[in-house]
Scaffold this active site. Structure first.
Site, PDB file in Angstrom:
ATOM      1  N   ASP A 106       5.149  -1.971  -3.196  1.00 21.01           N
ATOM      2  CA  ASP A 106       6.005  -1.907  -3.558  1.00 21.01           C
ATOM      3  C   ASP A 106       6.790  -2.552  -4.934  1.00 21.01           C
ATOM      4  OD1 ASP A 106       5.181   1.100  -3.164  1.00 21.01           O
ATOM      5  OD2 ASP A 106       7.016   1.236  -2.122  1.00 21.01           O
TER       6      ASP A 106
HETATM    7  N1  URA Z   1       5.035   1.383   1.988  1.00 22.06           N
HETATM    8  C1  URA Z   1       5.419   1.190   1.227  1.00 22.06           C
HETATM    9  O1  URA Z   1       6.634   2.518   1.062  1.00 22.06           O
HETATM   10  N2  URA Z   1       5.929   0.746   0.563  1.00 22.06           N
HETATM   11  C2  URA Z   1       5.546  -0.370   0.451  1.00 22.06           C
HETATM   12  O2  URA Z   1       5.654  -0.989  -0.415  1.00 22.06           O
HETATM   13  C3  URA Z   1       4.391  -0.916   1.664  1.00 22.06           C
HETATM   14  C4  URA Z   1       4.301  -0.081   2.609  1.00 22.06           C
END
Ligand code: URA
Length: 240
Positions: A106
């Site tokens: 993310d």
């Molecule tokens: N899980 C998440 O919630 N976000 C990420 O960026 C990676 C794994």
């Protein structure tokens, strides 16, 4: 096995454009496997190629594997009209055509992103059936109970009913801050955040610290990249 035009092979390494390579060939400065190259469209097998440019031996790499320490705010994409992407952070000397991040973090997640131009390799490390673990350090809003840990480890059901595979969870700090390490071998959308949400918790900070048994290099500052070593590349797919 793959056979390619010599101008394309050399330009694929990222330092010279196709036109620059053509000029060097016309100037008789390119040798392949000991023989002078006469035309830019001569084709060669790429696996064991020895290239010299103006007498200097080139190291030819079919593919490239880059470790990035992703900062917050950068998106895991190759290109974006507005946002800065993981591939934008690759320095010029490591840039080449076809680079993409193998898996997504993310925008607000930091840490290890693997950038490559090798689609088969990306598929192998991402496919849950190959069980290559991704390790995250999650700072949580609430303490984590042993019952929460067990539910996550056994394969938790997310709010939308999706069932996750088994995971490994370890509390690494539970004083001023609550910090847990979690290892998962799949990559569903917002997966770690949704796994902790499913036990009534909230991830306030998330960092990926390892892919397989390759740890994020502690010497890489946020936003910095380096190539994976031969040893890291050989061991990243090991699941022991
Ligand atoms: N899980 C998440 O919630 N976000 C990420 O960026 C990676 C794994």
């Amino acid at each position: 096995m793959s056979v390619e035009r010599i101008d394309k092979i050399i330009a694929s390494q990222g330092t010279l454009s196709r036109n620059e390579v053509k000029k060097l060939i016309r100037a008789n400065l390119v040798r392949v496997n000991g023989q002078a190259v006469k035309k830019s469209d001569e084709k060669y097998e790429t696996s064991d190629i020895i290239i010299e440019i103006d007498g200097v031996l080139q190291t030819f790499k079919k593919n490239i594997y880059i470790m990035l320490n992703k900062p917050q705010g950068v998106i895991c994409a190759s290109r974006d009209p507005k946002a800065k992407t993981a591939v934008d952070l690759v320095p010029k000397e490591l840039q080449r055509k076809g680079l993409f991040p193998a898996g997504r973090l993310d925008a607000d997640t930091t840490g290890f992103v693997l950038i490559t131009d090798d689609g088969d390799f990306a598929h192998r490390i991402l496919s849950p059936k190959n069980r290559v673990k991704k390790t995250y350090k999650a700072t949580l809003a609430q303490p984590l109970s042993s019952a929460d840990i067990k539910r996550i480890e056994d394969g938790i059901k997310l709010a939308d009913g999706t069932r996750c595979l088994d995971a490994q969870v370890k509390v690494i700090e539970q004083n001023e801050k609550v910090v847990a390490q979690i290892k998962i071998c799949e990559g569903k959308y917002h997966q770690v955040k949704r796994m902790f949400a499913a036990v009534g918790n909230n991830v306030v900070e998330l960092k990926r610290t390892a892919i397989g048994n390759v740890e994020l290099d502690p010497n890489l500052l946020s936003g910095e990249c380096r190539e994976l070593t031969k040893e890291e590349l050989e061991s990243i797919e090991n699941t022991n």
